[in-house]
Design a protein around this motif. Structure first.
Motif, short mmCIF file in Angstrom:
data_model
loop_
_atom_site.label_atom_id
_atom_site.label_comp_id
_atom_site.label_asym_id
_atom_site.label_seq_id
_atom_site.Cartn_x
_atom_site.Cartn_y
_atom_site.Cartn_z
N ARG A 11 0.88 -1.16 0.00
CA ARG A 11 0.00 0.00 0.00
C ARG A 11 0.92 1.21 0.00
O ARG A 11 1.61 1.48 0.98
N VAL A 12 0.94 1.90 -1.09
CA VAL A 12 1.98 2.91 -1.34
C VAL A 12 2.06 3.93 -0.22
O VAL A 12 1.07 4.57 0.14
N GLU A 19 8.30 -1.67 2.71
CA GLU A 19 8.16 -1.15 1.35
C GLU A 19 9.51 -0.64 0.83
O GLU A 19 9.87 -0.90 -0.33
N ASP A 45 -4.29 -0.75 -8.14
CA ASP A 45 -4.05 0.56 -7.53
C ASP A 45 -2.64 0.77 -7.02
O ASP A 45 -2.35 1.83 -6.45
N ASN A 46 -1.72 -0.19 -7.21
CA ASN A 46 -0.33 0.10 -6.84
C ASN A 46 0.65 -0.10 -7.99
O ASN A 46 1.84 0.22 -7.87
N SER A 49 3.11 2.63 -9.16
CA SER A 49 4.24 3.01 -8.31
C SER A 49 5.50 2.20 -8.61
O SER A 49 6.57 2.50 -8.08
N SER A 68 -5.11 -3.26 -3.73
CA SER A 68 -4.27 -3.40 -2.55
C SER A 68 -4.81 -2.61 -1.36
O SER A 68 -4.56 -2.96 -0.21
#
Length: 373
Positions: A11-12, A19, A45-46, A49, A68
């Protein structure tokens, strides 16, 4: 070798050191593992990135139909569908940079998983009953079914084996890669944004969970204020516990001394490292603990604790508080360390090329053993 890397859990900006670890390691695979092909399993949704990985000809992003941001749905999808997706993508080795080996497993693909720490066993009060049961189940399943387990320190290795003896036959220590770069950001930016001068503030990078022990650090700042020293403390904090943190700041009356930056970019974090007068890391539990090493590589003196793996991973090069909850000892150690000339510390054990090669060796051995479980 075709290696699948599960990145659905990212999850950014919300996963802290884990991470940072995987993003650095991906650079290592791109630069030093060119004989392999890496399929990055990302979410709707990630996936954006990880666009920087497109620069590497041996990497390909594979977007899977999951979000995510929704942890329950993502976990359910991983357990039901990830292994099937890996088989469909003709993966030779699956690499899970966290603890969650899929429950539904039938592909025969060998899995290499990483268990960074067993925090929920040491601090159960921070987790709901459901969360504790889930983690215990995942750790047990991962230790039993995965082909190989990587742990990030000797401390974590001993801890894992004491709770899950089956892991002893299939785990190895590979430290976290730590790479620091010049921020290319002027100290004037910090002055404009936070009102702080270069070499005139303390810095801490930490989540705000209770085991990070920020409460004691705040108490030490209050002690310093009472004697007339108002050197500000800058904290880049992510994760839960911010409300309690703010209550403690107010209780000690040090609102004018504490600057909570929240999540910052790597460039801004590096600039804060470069311009602080001292780095403080009061954590009482870590599976590895990157921030003190990053600060020392930047030429900053560090005051930290001897808890868990911290003396191990800092290689005895920091200044250590023996009683992590003793605010007066923190004040004394800060006073002592400020007077020590700073220097740039080398940590060849965390060199990205060396760490990458250790992972590649694990992948090769695991594949040659046919994923013997």
């Amino acid at each position: 070798m075709r290696i699948g890397i599960d990145l659905l859990w990212v999850r950014v900006g919300k996963c802290g050191g884990t991470e940072s670890y995987i993003r650095t390691l991906l650079d290592g695979f791109g630069r030093y593992g060119r004989d392999n092909e890496y399929i990055l399993l990302v979410s709707n949704d990630n996936g954006y990135s990880f666009e920087a990985c497109d620069q590497y000809s041996n990497m390909k992003r594979q977007i899977l139909p999951v979000e995510s941001a929704s942890q329950p749905k993502r976990i359910l999808w991983e357990n039901l569908h990830l292994d099937r997706a890996a088989k469909k993508l003709r993966i030779d080795i699956m690499f899970i940079p966290v603890y969650s080996m899929p429950q539904t497993y039938g592909s025969g693909i060998p899995y290499v998983c990483v268990i960074h720490d067993l925090q929920a066993l040491h601090y159960p009060q921070y987790f709901s009953v459901a969360r504790r049961l889930f983690l215990k189940n995942r750790w047990k399943h991962t230790c039993k079914v995965s082909a190989h387990i990587v742990v990030s320190s000797e401390y974590s290795k001993r801890d894992l084996e004491s709770h899950y003896p089956v892991s002893a036959k299939k785990n190895s220590v590979i430290y976290v890669p730590v790479e620091t770069k010049a921020s290319k950001m002027s100290a004037e930016v910090l002055k404009e944004k936070y009102g702080i001068d270069s070499n005139a503030f303390f810095y801490c990078v930490s989540s705000m969970l209770p085991h990070k022990n920020l409460k004691t650090l705040l108490e030490a700042m209050a002690f310093r204020k009472r004697r007339g020293d108002i050197t500000p403390l800058v904290i880049s904090g992510v994760g839960g516990g911010r409300e309690t943190f703010e209550e403690e700041v107010n209780k000690y009356g040090i609102q004018d001394m504490v600057i909570d930056t929240g999540y910052v970019s790597d460039e801004e974090r590096d600039c804060l490292y470069e311009n602080c007068c001292l780095f403080l890391f009061p954590s009482m539990f870590e599976g590895f603990g990157m921030p003190p090493i990053e600060a020392m590589q930047k030429g900053k003196n560090v005051v930290t604790t001897e808890c868990a793996c911290l003396r191990e991973v800092t290689e005895g090069k920091a200044v250590y508080v023996k009683d992590p909850t003793n605010a007066k000892e923190w004040v004394d150690k800060i006073d002592e360390t400020i007077r020590i000339p700073s220097q740039i510390w080398e940590f060849p054990n965390y060199n990205l090329k060396n760490i990458t090669e250790q992972y590649l060796l694990v992948f090769e051995r695991t594949k040659s053993m046919g994923g013997d479980r």
